[in-house]
Design a protein around this motif. Structure first.
Motif, PDB file in Angstrom:
ATOM      1  N   THR A   1       1.214  -0.980  -0.316  1.00  0.00           N
ATOM      2  CA  THR A   1       0.162  -0.173   0.053  1.00  0.00           C
ATOM      3  C   THR A   1       1.291   1.359   0.421  1.00  0.00           C
ATOM      4  O   THR A   1      -0.025   2.254   0.155  1.00  0.00           O
ATOM      5  CB  THR A   1      -0.914   0.163   0.906  1.00  0.00           C
ATOM      6  OG1 THR A   1      -0.135   0.539   2.718  1.00  0.00           O
ATOM      7  CG2 THR A   1      -1.543  -1.120   0.936  1.00  0.00           C
ATOM      8  N   MET A   2       2.888   0.800   0.654  1.00  0.00           N
ATOM      9  CA  MET A   2       3.189   2.119   0.384  1.00  0.00           C
ATOM     10  C   MET A   2       3.756   2.522  -1.111  1.00  0.00           C
ATOM     11  O   MET A   2       4.077   3.395  -1.216  1.00  0.00           O
ATOM     12  CB  MET A   2       3.768   1.770   1.154  1.00  0.00           C
ATOM     13  CG  MET A   2       3.750   1.949   2.520  1.00  0.00           C
ATOM     14  SD  MET A   2       4.583   2.283   3.956  1.00  0.00           S
ATOM     15  CE  MET A   2       3.655   1.706   5.832  1.00  0.00           C
ATOM     16  N   ILE A   3       4.053   0.892  -1.883  1.00  0.00           N
ATOM     17  CA  ILE A   3       4.815   2.135  -2.710  1.00  0.00           C
ATOM     18  C   ILE A   3       4.344   1.314  -4.178  1.00  0.00           C
ATOM     19  O   ILE A   3       5.349   1.398  -5.247  1.00  0.00           O
ATOM     20  CB  ILE A   3       6.682   0.628  -2.427  1.00  0.00           C
ATOM     21  CG1 ILE A   3       5.924  -0.750  -2.965  1.00  0.00           C
ATOM     22  CG2 ILE A   3       6.876   0.968  -1.340  1.00  0.00           C
ATOM     23  CD1 ILE A   3       7.067  -1.781  -3.157  1.00  0.00           C
ATOM     24  N   SER A   4       3.722   1.103  -3.833  1.00  0.00           N
ATOM     25  CA  SER A   4       2.410   0.976  -5.301  1.00  0.00           C
ATOM     26  C   SER A   4       1.806   2.766  -5.960  1.00  0.00           C
ATOM     27  O   SER A   4       2.185   2.977  -5.319  1.00  0.00           O
ATOM     28  CB  SER A   4       1.402   0.274  -5.396  1.00  0.00           C
ATOM     29  OG  SER A   4       0.331   0.466  -4.064  1.00  0.00           O
ATOM     30  N   GLU A   5       2.299   2.602  -7.170  1.00  0.00           N
ATOM     31  CA  GLU A   5       1.838   3.724  -8.010  1.00  0.00           C
ATOM     32  C   GLU A   5      -0.124   3.950  -7.343  1.00  0.00           C
ATOM     33  O   GLU A   5      -0.666   5.166  -7.418  1.00  0.00           O
ATOM     34  CB  GLU A   5       1.922   4.150  -9.127  1.00  0.00           C
ATOM     35  CG  GLU A   5       3.432   3.580  -9.621  1.00  0.00           C
ATOM     36  CD  GLU A   5       3.699   5.036  -9.550  1.00  0.00           C
ATOM     37  OE1 GLU A   5       5.077   5.129  -8.872  1.00  0.00           O
ATOM     38  OE2 GLU A   5       4.612   6.005 -10.198  1.00  0.00           O
ATOM     39  N   ILE A   6      -0.428   2.816  -7.432  1.00  0.00           N
ATOM     40  CA  ILE A   6      -2.006   3.041  -7.930  1.00  0.00           C
ATOM     41  C   ILE A   6      -2.200   1.992  -6.265  1.00  0.00           C
ATOM     42  O   ILE A   6      -1.857   0.921  -6.652  1.00  0.00           O
ATOM     43  CB  ILE A   6      -3.159   2.558  -9.006  1.00  0.00           C
ATOM     44  CG1 ILE A   6      -2.447   3.594  -9.986  1.00  0.00           C
ATOM     45  CG2 ILE A   6      -4.231   2.403  -8.768  1.00  0.00           C
ATOM     46  CD1 ILE A   6      -2.918   3.281 -11.060  1.00  0.00           C
ATOM     47  N   HIS A   7      -3.070   2.254  -5.554  1.00  0.00           N
ATOM     48  CA  HIS A   7      -3.891   1.202  -4.392  1.00  0.00           C
ATOM     49  C   HIS A   7      -5.047   1.037  -5.141  1.00  0.00           C
ATOM     50  O   HIS A   7      -6.035   2.444  -5.026  1.00  0.00           O
ATOM     51  CB  HIS A   7      -3.498   2.317  -3.111  1.00  0.00           C
ATOM     52  CG  HIS A   7      -4.266   1.080  -2.215  1.00  0.00           C
ATOM     53  ND1 HIS A   7      -3.669   1.605  -0.606  1.00  0.00           N
ATOM     54  CD2 HIS A   7      -3.801   0.029  -1.743  1.00  0.00           C
ATOM     55  CE1 HIS A   7      -4.615   1.072   0.440  1.00  0.00           C
ATOM     56  NE2 HIS A   7      -4.755  -0.278  -0.284  1.00  0.00           N
ATOM     57  N   VAL A   8      -5.409   0.068  -5.129  1.00  0.00           N
ATOM     58  CA  VAL A   8      -6.479  -0.589  -5.361  1.00  0.00           C
ATOM     59  C   VAL A   8      -7.388  -1.058  -4.038  1.00  0.00           C
ATOM     60  O   VAL A   8      -6.790  -2.239  -3.348  1.00  0.00           O
ATOM     61  CB  VAL A   8      -7.115  -1.453  -6.314  1.00  0.00           C
ATOM     62  CG1 VAL A   8      -8.369  -1.888  -6.568  1.00  0.00           C
ATOM     63  CG2 VAL A   8      -6.711  -0.897  -8.108  1.00  0.00           C
ATOM     64  N   ALA A   9      -8.887  -0.674  -3.515  1.00  0.00           N
ATOM     65  CA  ALA A   9      -8.886  -1.281  -2.362  1.00  0.00           C
ATOM     66  C   ALA A   9     -10.408  -1.929  -1.949  1.00  0.00           C
ATOM     67  O   ALA A   9     -11.088  -1.057  -2.871  1.00  0.00           O
ATOM     68  CB  ALA A   9      -8.507  -0.875  -0.853  1.00  0.00           C
ATOM     69  N   VAL A  10     -10.392  -2.952  -1.742  1.00  0.00           N
ATOM     70  CA  VAL A  10     -11.496  -3.596  -1.974  1.00  0.00           C
ATOM     71  C   VAL A  10     -12.037  -3.295  -0.354  1.00  0.00           C
ATOM     72  O   VAL A  10     -11.842  -3.732   0.817  1.00  0.00           O
ATOM     73  CB  VAL A  10     -11.995  -4.778  -2.492  1.00  0.00           C
ATOM     74  CG1 VAL A  10     -13.440  -5.753  -1.887  1.00  0.00           C
ATOM     75  CG2 VAL A  10     -11.510  -5.328  -3.383  1.00  0.00           C
ATOM     76  N   LEU A  11     -13.495  -2.803  -0.437  1.00  0.00           N
ATOM     77  CA  LEU A  11     -14.494  -2.358   0.525  1.00  0.00           C
ATOM     78  C   LEU A  11     -15.986  -3.105   0.776  1.00  0.00           C
ATOM     79  O   LEU A  11     -16.246  -2.863   0.244  1.00  0.00           O
ATOM     80  CB  LEU A  11     -14.460  -0.785   1.273  1.00  0.00           C
ATOM     81  CG  LEU A  11     -15.092  -0.629   2.191  1.00  0.00           C
ATOM     82  CD1 LEU A  11     -14.081  -0.492   3.649  1.00  0.00           C
ATOM     83  CD2 LEU A  11     -14.646   0.966   2.038  1.00  0.00           C
ATOM     84  N   PRO A  12     -16.019  -3.780   1.731  1.00  0.00           N
ATOM     85  CA  PRO A  12     -16.963  -4.935   1.593  1.00  0.00           C
ATOM     86  C   PRO A  12     -18.089  -3.798   2.110  1.00  0.00           C
ATOM     87  O   PRO A  12     -17.608  -3.064   3.222  1.00  0.00           O
ATOM     88  CB  PRO A  12     -16.584  -5.799   2.302  1.00  0.00           C
ATOM     89  CG  PRO A  12     -15.400  -6.297   2.908  1.00  0.00           C
ATOM     90  CD  PRO A  12     -14.695  -4.868   2.599  1.00  0.00           C
ATOM     91  N   ILE A  13     -18.724  -3.328   1.875  1.00  0.00           N
ATOM     92  CA  ILE A  13     -20.195  -2.342   1.923  1.00  0.00           C
ATOM     93  C   ILE A  13     -20.653  -2.552   3.731  1.00  0.00           C
ATOM     94  O   ILE A  13     -20.587  -1.272   4.676  1.00  0.00           O
ATOM     95  CB  ILE A  13     -20.973  -2.459   1.498  1.00  0.00           C
ATOM     96  CG1 ILE A  13     -21.065  -1.708   0.076  1.00  0.00           C
ATOM     97  CG2 ILE A  13     -22.625  -1.790   1.862  1.00  0.00           C
ATOM     98  CD1 ILE A  13     -21.899  -1.686  -1.254  1.00  0.00           C
TER      99      ILE A  13
END
Ligand code: SF4
Ligand code: SF4
Lengths: 714, 208
Positions: free
Chosen positions: B138-150
């Protein structure tokens, strides 16, 4: 950092800052943008309640720092953290230096920590041959420039993109364009390499949560995350004041801190670290983690009845953001290491009298800082108290002792004022301004024309103008203050005309004298206490329904400072006195209920200046504006109505350049509004604004609201 | 509208305010597709990563050169899911990593995570990042994709506090509140995204 030896040198530095055009513009844009973004950020939130909850919770933890430290230590050690307590700044540096040596660390990356700035940690480590790199972009920039921060949250706010491009050209060995987006990317890559190389990471901590032994760190850039993750050793340095009993307390602060700092609802990252996490760079797969607490006088401060509240500070920087002095000169001049209002106070405790002695005088007492403080700290008062302490330690300058002496003796003071009237005669012009100032003023005061002492003081006119009321419904005492008594008696006369028509018996107790605020401003606590006593004796509060004053500064001083100055034995009387004090506009509007029906005629386009001591000192906002509307005046709201006019009593004498700049901006705004008249609630503001308008050659009639109202009475 | 749906709306609204890209997905597979799609079609995955085109010092330049492929990382996924994700990445020619972030400090294109909670009133993700691999992703990525269960969205930090304290008591622990992309305004107060962390944050609200 403060290096000036004396006030004259300090003033020269201030002048230097004033002539830095980039700085001026940057600060100005920031001040204006900040106001708006703070308001937006707090929309729908009851800030006052939150702030007072934070203050109460902080006070509670400040009173038991030892316990909290023990609790934190126990929890953190159980989790595998080494917890240290440093009594002094030097000790903290030595502890951290030893940790680095023992773990054989040579390259250090650091995320932002004001505490590490306080101890000058980098110097210490660098002297040991270690390489320390700041990773917060702003901190890195100022590190490359070998200077200190000019803001606690935005350390490089004083620098332009061109200056940054030059620095980065040096760092990379390649020419850099002054494009912000690209410069940020260059920093991203250069610093990424530093993280990879580093064997130790040093962070600060916004919270040290005792119930779990956790650190809470707030950042936007995410640099603290890398600093606490990549190197095999992590050292956090935190002042003891960062101890927070529970996560709940910390979360409450987080509701206010980012909003107050930058207008953000929350920062991009809030990191909670409990114990040393997995670390693949360590031989044993686990990080080596240390927390170094810094005392440096904090435990003693915690026990101080007056100053303990400075430990509530959450370092949001808002007190600088709204400060009119900071806005003019920036943080290098309005701070030492800690900046802004809180910096004026902390410098004395953490960095000593020499660094604080000039700095602490550079407060106009406008109250803007106190008004926005996330922790509800009474900053202006503490600044004055620090000043008074420094004078007590260092010796009072003759001028200030003299002022104190004179004020303590009413008869002497009034005789001097009357004599001054005679002395000024040859200098007076038709408009009542002094063209050439008597000796005590130097030519730096020329930015505004100063008024002449009136030919007949209010107290001498009183017997003739005293209104006779047959069946009064209430009895009030007028408190004039020196300016209305001796310079602008016509303002108070106008006030009396507005009030007298309402069946009020008005008295003017002759034993009254200066309210004592000027003495307070000069750090003459003794004189200010004595003067308060004189006034409370002259006006026996029990004998009146209200004590009315049309000077906002006097009103706020009588109301807030008297009970404090009175001490225990005088408490009852002083509180009774303070409770009865009311400003002219509130009295007329709220108490007498004077409305439209009392007035006639139409009015000119009129702008309003809201005196600091009225709007923030007393929380009076609507009353004067409603009175103006009711009186049929065409009131035109203007920008920054509640920003200080730059007077600040003795402030404008000490720092005329700053006073002049603040005034200039104010008048420019009024000029742009097209107003023909400018009214306000304080004779001090009238003096400043009228004098400035005269110097600028403006056709602007500046006067007290009482005069504007009296003119329209039916 | 149900209470969770309202919370999800508030969450999305607040997250967008801080420049997060918010979409809804029906399953984890859909989230994988989204990520692969993001990497491919929108050309978010590049060999040359952000800042590496600028004139840099030799060491910084050297670090840039360590990145030779288009890389996605999904450290915390259970084996079966990782396999499904990997299949998609393989088809598109991207490398999918489960570990070894420290060998990729030059940067990775996308870090893929599943968040533990969402805080609606600020659009904040709560991610237990005690695993170093996950944290680094989550720190060294250019894009952070996070899935969030509703179902994991709560109104505010107060509503999640008990669980948070519980997390912090289970040592060691490293929890991150993430709100939007990494940002700075340190040069002339001009906002710039992606100073040390991700340049973009994509949040996929998972209907569960
Ligand atoms: S009272 Fe006004 S001038 Fe003094 S520090 Fe506070 S904001 Fe600045
Ligand atoms: S004194 Fe108050 S306003 Fe100033 S930094 Fe501290 S908390 Fe913020």
């Amino acid at each position: 950092m403060q290096t000036a030896q004396n006030l004259t040198q300090y003033r020269d530095e201030l002048k230097g800052a004033l002539s830095n055009e980039f700085l001026r513009k940057a600060m100005d844009n920031f001040a204006v943008a900040y106001r708006g973004s703070r308001v937006r950020a707090f929309t729908g939130i009851d800030v006052e309640t939150l702030v007072s909850q934070i203050a109460t919770a902080k006070d509670a933890s400040i009173s038991r720092l030892d316990q909290l430290f023990a609790e934190f230590k126990e929890k953190a050690e159980k989790a595998g953290v080494h917890v240290h307590l440093a009594r002094t700044a030097q000790e903290a540096n030595e502890i951290i230096g030893r940790i680095a040596e023992n773990a054989d660390c040579k390259k250090i990356v650091k995320s932002k920590s004001m505490t590490a700035e306080e101890t000058l940690l980098n110097h210490h480590l660098e002297a040991k041959g270690m390489e320390v790199t700041e990773t917060d972009l702003g901190e890195w920039i100022i590190q490359l420039r070998h200077e200190g921060p000019t803001h606690m949250v935005m350390p490089a706010i004083h620098l332009s993109r061109f200056q940054v491009a030059d620095l980065f050209t040096g760092v990379t060995g390649h020419e850099q364009d002054a494009e912000i987006e690209r410069l940020v990317k260059v920093a991203r890559r250069e610093l990424r390499q530093k993280y990879v190389d580093a064997d130790m990471g040093i962070s600060g901590a916004n919270f040290c949560v005792a119930e779990t032994g956790s650190l809470g760190i707030i950042t936007n850039e995410g640099n603290a995350r890398l600093v606490t993750t990549l190197p095999r050793v992590h050292v956090a340095i935190a002042g003891l004041d960062k101890l927070t009993p529970t996560l709940e307390d910390a979360l409450r602060v987080i509701k206010v801190l980012p909003r107050n700092a930058t207008g953000q609802a929350i920062t991009s990252y809030v990191t909670w670290i409990t114990g040393p996490s997995e670390c693949q760079a360590s031989p044993d797969g686990k990080k080596e983690m240390h927390v170094v607490f810094l005392d440096n006088g904090r435990s003693a401060l915690a026990k101080d009845p007056i100053f303990s509240q400075v430990l509530r500070c959450v370092r949001c920087g808002a007190c600088a953001n709204v400060c009119p002095v900071y806005r003019l000169v920036g943080g290098h001049q309005m701070g030492h290491i800690y900046i802004g209002a809180i910096g004026l106070i902390l410098t004395y405790f953490f960095h000593g009298r020499e660094a604080a002695k000039n700095l602490v005088q550079n407060c106009i007492n406008c109250g803007a800082c106190k008004h926005v403080c996330a922790a509800g700290i009474d900053l202006p008062r503490l600044i004055k108290d620090v000043h008074a302490r420094i004078l007590d330690e260092d010796g009072h300058p003759t001028q200030s002792t003299l002022l104190g002496k004179v004020l303590k003796n009413r008869t002497l003071f009034h005789t001097l004022l009357r004599t001054a009237r005679l002395a000024q005669r040859p200098f007076k012009t038709q408009g009542g301004f002094l063209r050439h100032l008597p000796l005590i003023f130097d030519k730096s005061q020329n930015f505004r024309a100063l008024p002449a002492i009136a030919s007949k003081a209010f107290r001498d006119r009183w017997p003739e103008i005293r209104p006779r009321v047959d069946k009064p419904t209430m009895k009030i005492a007028l408190f004039s203050g020196c300016v209305q008594d001796f310079v602008y008696p016509e303002q108070l006369e106008a006030a009396v005309r507005v009030i007298a028509g309402q069946n009020v018996q008005v008295e003017f107790p002759m034993g009254q004298t200066c309210c004592g605020l000027p003495a307070q401003m000069m750090g003459e606590t003794e004189a200010s206490r004595e003067v308060a006593r004189l006034n409370m004796t002259a006006i026996d509060a029990a004998d009146y329904d209200y004590i009315v004053t049309s000077c906002a500064s006097c009103a706020s001083h009588l109301k807030h400072a008297y009970p404090r100055l009175a001490g225990e034995e005088g408490q009852v009387k002083a509180q009774q006195f303070a409770d009865k004090v009311i400003d002219f506009s509130s009295f007329v509007h709220d108490v007498l209920g004077v409305g439209e029906e009392a007035f006639t005629g139409t009015g000119k386009k009129t702008a309003y200046h809201s005196p600091c001591h009225l709007c923030r000192g007393l929380g009076v906002i609507d009353q004067p504006r409603e009175l103006l509307r009711d009186a049929g005046v065409e009131y035109v709201p203007t920008e920054e109505e509640d920003v200080c006019c730059g007077f600040g009593g003795t402030f404008s004498m000490k720092f005329p350049e700053l006073s002049a700049e603040t005034l200039e901006r104010k008048l420019k705004i009024v000029e742009e509004s097209g107003a023909q008249e400018l009214v306000t609630d304080c004779p001090g503001c009238v003096m400043q604004l009228r004098g400035g308008a005269e110097r600028r050659g403006m056709r602007l009639n500046v006067r007290h609201i009482a005069e504007s109202l009296a003119e329209r009475l039916k | 509208m149900t209470a969770t749906a309202t919370l999800a709306d508030t969450f999305a609204e607040k997250a967008k305010l801080v420049s997060a890209v918010v979409s809804t997905v029906k399953s984890l597979e859909e989230a994988f597709d989204y990520t692969v799609d993001l990497c491919a079609k929108k050309e978010a995955c590049k060999l040359l990563i952000s800042g590496c085109g600028e004139p840099l010092s030799p060491p910084a330049e050297g670090l840039c050169e360590t990145k030779q492929e288009k890389v996605v990382a999904a450290p915390a996924l259970p084996a079966a899911q990782f396999k499904a994700f990997k299949k998609r990445c393989d088809e598109s020619g991207f490398k999918l990593l489960q570990k070894g972030m420290r060998d990729n400090l030059g940067g990775i294109d996308i870090g893929f995570t599943v968040a533990d909670w969402g805080i609606a009133d600020t659009g904040t993700l709560v991610i237990d990042s005690s695993s170093e691999e996950l944290r680094l992703a989550t720190m060294i990525s250019e894009i952070h994709v996070a899935v969030l269960p509703i179902s994991k969205i709560v109104a505010d930090t107060a509503a999640q506090m008990k669980q948070q304290v519980a997390l912090m008591r289970k040592t060691p622990n490293y929890t991150a509140f993430v709100t939007g992309a990494s940002r700075t305004a340190d040069i002339e107060r001009v906002l710039a995204l992606g100073v040390h962390g991700p340049l973009e944050l994509h949040i996929l609200l998972l209907e569960d």
